[in-house]
Structure formats: C-alpha cells, structure tokens
Design an enzyme around this catalytic site. Structure first.
Site, mmCIF file in Angstrom:
data_model
loop_
_atom_site.group_PDB
_atom_site.id
_atom_site.type_symbol
_atom_site.label_atom_id
_atom_site.label_comp_id
_atom_site.label_asym_id
_atom_site.label_seq_id
_atom_site.Cartn_x
_atom_site.Cartn_y
_atom_site.Cartn_z
ATOM 1 N N HIS A 15 0.829 -1.213 0.000
ATOM 2 C CA HIS A 15 0.000 0.000 0.000
ATOM 3 C C HIS A 15 0.863 1.262 0.000
ATOM 4 C CE1 HIS A 15 -2.834 -2.931 2.024
ATOM 5 N NE2 HIS A 15 -3.602 -2.453 1.076
ATOM 6 N N ARG A 32 -2.652 -10.728 3.908
ATOM 7 C CA ARG A 32 -2.952 -12.103 4.335
ATOM 8 C C ARG A 32 -1.716 -12.912 4.702
ATOM 9 N NH1 ARG A 32 -7.000 -11.785 -0.252
ATOM 10 N NH2 ARG A 32 -9.027 -11.735 0.773
#
Lengths: 312, 312
Positions: free
Chosen positions: A42, A219
């Site tokens: 990100h 994840r």
C-alpha cells in the site's frame, strides 16, 4: 522527517467539500483506495500518488459490496490506529484518510443482509443485496470480470467497480493508484474509467515482493513459517516460467503444467494458473504478444495471489 | 429578447475543459440530456435548469447503447439545425450544446454491431455490444429497470444509466434535469445518483401536455389526425382514474381495467397500464399511499407514454 498528521474524514459531504476546496486552490488530488490493514505494498501506491499529484487521499473502507454472504466480511482484519501510525511514518505522509462508517443506502431497512436468504434462483448476491428502496445500482465490466478471480468470487468485481465509482464521485481525484498485484482489478478499473469517461488517470503500481520473493499481502501474516516457505513455490515457479518463455518456451499448456506441478508438490492448492493477454485478459495458447501469468493458490487457509508480466 | 448563440462542443475533452473553467469561475452548471428533435417538453427542462443554475448545457446525442439491434436506432428522427434554432429562441437560451459524434470505445473494431449475431443463449445485447477490448461497462439499477418499459425494452435502462453516467463524468454538472414524462427513467436516475454518490441534484420536470391533453413527445408528429384524436383516450382515462381514486375508488384492478378498456375502445394497443409506488415502482393492489399510474400504448405505429401521479 517530521511525522505528518493526516486529516481524518468520515463524512462523505465533508470529503467532497475538502476536494472542492483543494481544487479551487489549483491542487491536484491522488486517491489510493484501500481496505486498511496497510502494508508496504500500500505504501508504494502512496509513493506513486506523491509523484503525480499535490495531495493524497487514502481511503480505508472494508467494502461489504464485494463480499458474498458466505465470505469473510466479518473477520476481515483491521487495525485503524496502526494504519494511521504507518501513514504518518512514510515520507511525505498523506493529506487525508477517508474512513467512512458506511457508504451504502439500505432504504427503510437497517444493516446488511448477511445470510443467503436472497440467493434463490441462482441470483448472485453480495453482503449489501437488499430489497425495497435499498441500494440496487451496480457497475459491471461484463467480460473482464468473468475469468480468473471472478470465477470463484462472482460478486467481487461488481462490488469493487461500484465502490470505486462511489469513491471517485465523492473524492473527485485527478489520479487513482491501484496495485498490479491485483492485476485483474487494475485492468477492470482502467476499462471502467475509459468506458464511463471518468476524468481520472489510473496508475498501476508494480507488485512489491519480500526479499525472499513472496508477493506482499495483508494475508501473509496468517501463514505459518512452514506455509510461508512452501508458498515461495508460487513466485519461484513464476520466475522460472518467465525465464522459459523469454527463451523460447511459448506453449502455455506446458508453462502452466510446470507451474501447477511445482505449487502442488510444495503442498499448495491451485485455484487458477492462467496465461492471459495483458489487456483483454483472454486466454492464450502460445505467448506471441505481451502476456501475464496470473495465479491464485491456497496454502493452508490463506489464498494468495501473484502474477508476472511476460513481454516476449 | 435577443437570440443567444450557444457554443457547440463536439469533443469530450473540450467539454471537460469548459466545465472546469466555468467551475473555476464559481459558476454552477445544469445539464439537460436529450436525444435531439426538441419540443416544448425539452424546453421546459431547460427552464428548470435556468432556475437552479448559472449555466446550462444541453446534450444532443442519440445513444446507441439504449437501443436493441432490432430497434429503430437508424431511423431515430434528428434535426440538429432546427434544434439549435429552437434553443436560440427560448428565453435565456442555453450556454453549450454538447453534440458528440460518438461516446463509445469500440476497441480495435470499428462501428456498431447492429445485427443480432451476439444474441445467442438469451444474452441481452444493445447496439454497442462488442467483443475484444471494446466497450463493456454497464451501470445497472437492478430492480427499478425491470418493470414497465424495461419489460419490452430489456437493454433500454442499462443504456440510459450508462450514457447518463458518461455525460455526468464529462460535463460534471451541479444539477441535471429529467422529464417526469419518462417517469421510470427519472426514478432510475435518481436512484443511480444516490447509489453511486454523484454530487448532482436531479430535478424532475413536470410532464407537459398539449391543450387537448396529449403528453408532448417527439413521436407525436408521426400520428395522423385521426390517431391523435384517438390517443387522447390515454390522458382522458388517466384523468378519470385520478379523479376516481381521489374520491375513494382505490382498487387498482378496477382502475386499470377501466383505463385499458377505454384505450382499447379507442383503437389503441396497451403495452402496459400499471399503478405502482412512486419511489420503488412496485405494483400496488390498493392505492393507500402515493402512487403513479403509468401507461405505454400503441396508436398506429407510434408507442406513446403517459403517466399521472395520484396522491391519496
């Protein structure tokens, strides 16, 4: 470098007002849409926004519209305070964190329809499916949304395209940044922006890997050390396939079989391993033009995505 | 009053530029989307825009996306020069006529798919359905688009919602005006604006009738004097139904039967005659809350729409 404190906006009218005011001052705005639980992938998107615009808005919103009732909306990880700390620590920081509580209108009904009571007749539903005068408008990218991740997640891309449209309309950015790790999503948003004439430049930020080659993902924290080691089979076999293709092995069946075998031998369960055209995402038999090798595979309870562009 | 010459813009980037510049000057913009062949109904929409905004853009674009391959896209009436004269003659005029040649991207293919070669397997197609990397993004208002006109014209509202989204993104208006003559369309656009968070106020302009009661429509010119006389049965029977309902006759079947009989006796062919809730457009059995009586009926080769709100 001093930490920059982002303005946190939760109300969409306030968000609009901020954007209008920024535009009136001649500033350009970059949007980085996220579902929070931020990682270095990100942060690389935010760096792209910094390169192209004066101001950067990061949205943090777990979008119920892209989850099926049987998916894990309620357990999706979140750490809003941790996210804010990370955003403060990156060079340049961000200007606004748009963090709405809810972006869907449920009409006279309250809350989500989280069970599958509306799944009759094979109708595809999401966690915001509703009746009466509740939300009922969906943006569909009819061909691109079908293959790859669309096969196992039938409401996913409809939900993504719809929430991105909503965010575009609220934030009104000049530039929006998406990660090429979610390759199909990136191509879908590009197509949507073209087809619906949004005046927004879509930037695809390169996939970010850990030192050992694993594609960065929220994840990954759920992988045990052993699973993580085994999951490296994905990136390793992708690199091998890229090398083979660039050295003349252009038969897609051969390439796919090799990759699938490598992942299976490491203990992974392959959801898909497809070589497709970079823009149309249509399957190829031989790599004669720019392709991308896309993979989704399970290791333990974690579904991992990875991909590699092959430019022969 | 002196005639005001509108600026004619055909290029979407130029249109965007004009809007940005107007906004930078603090002006508000009203959009009146049309398919041209303007009549007094359209002009009343423009008056609404004048009331609410500083500047008015009228778009004139026959949208292939809302026509099925078997519908009359190629014979849809047009009179661009006549339209410009009408726009010049109305009080206040308009500022811009946005008149693009084409708003769809057909990828590597050229032109429209006008035949039905893609209609296999019951797939619903429009005149811009394409393959490869051509246009493939559609905005769907899943419940409202199904009933009334949506039954006989399955791609119509998907095409309308998509082109209106495109126009909203290009023109970036503060206000958009739609006629309540196309009642279902007006409600669909309202819902879409709410669901997709467009920062646009949607105004519904009242239906305009000729002195004899016929709802104004571009298509009325195709009626012979006899057909026109007979078509008055639509508005007359709607007025009667409204009067009856407001005086206690609230049984929808009774009201519908009476209207259908009156239109049939006049020689018309009823496509639908439905009494529905004003916002959800769901059928009603008894008029206990605000309703609208919607009719589509054929007289000769002309399909006419009319409706009447009933507020008991």
């Amino acid at each position: 470098m001093a930490n920059k404190e982002p303005l946190i906006i939760t109300d969409k009218d306030e968000m609009r007002k901020w954007s209008r005011s920024a535009r009136a001052q001649g500033k350009s705005i970059g949007l980085v849409p996220t579902m929070g639980y931020l990682h270095e992938g990100h942060l690389s998107l935010i760096q792209q926004s910094h390169i192209h615009t004066n101001l950067t808005v990061v949205s943090i919103y777990v979008n119920p519209g892209q989850f099926s009732p049987n998916e894990d909306l309620s357990t999706y990880p979140s750490d809003f305070q941790g996210d804010i700390q990370k955003l403060k620590s990156i060079p340049g920081g961000v200007d606004v964190v748009f963090h709405p509580h809810n972006l869907y209108d449920y009409g006279k009904n309250e809350g989500f329809v989280k069970n599958s009571e509306h799944e009759e007749g094979g109708k595809i539903v999401s966690c915001v499916e509703n009746s009466g005068i509740g939300h009922e408008t969906w943006v569909k990218i009819e061909r691109l949304e079908n293959g790859l991740c669309g096969k196992s997640r039938p409401v996913f891309f409809r939900g993504v395209a719809t929430i991105v449209t909503k965010l575009f309309n609220i934030v009104d950015p000049d530039v929006a940044v998406f990660g090429k790790k979610d390759y199909q999503q990136w191509r879908i948003i590009q197509r949507m922006v073209r087809d619906l004439d949004f005046g927004i430049k879509v930037i695809g930020a390169e996939l970010v890997r850990d030192d050992d080659g694993l594609a960065k993902s929220s994840r990954n924290v759920h992988l045990s050390p052993e699973e993580r080691e085994k999951a490296l089979s994905i990136s390793k076999s992708l690199y091998n396939a890229k090398f083979a293709a660039e050295n003349g092995q252009v038969d897609c069946k051969e390439l796919r079989d090799t990759v699938i075998r490598a992942i299976q031998e490491a203990g992974g369960k392959v959801d898909y391993a497809e070589i497709v055209e970079q823009e149309s995402l249509e399957s190829m038999k031989e790599i004669k033009r720019p392709a991308v090798f896309c993979i989704a595979a399970w290791f333990g309870k974690v579904r991992l995505l990875d991909n590699m562009e092959i430019n022969v």
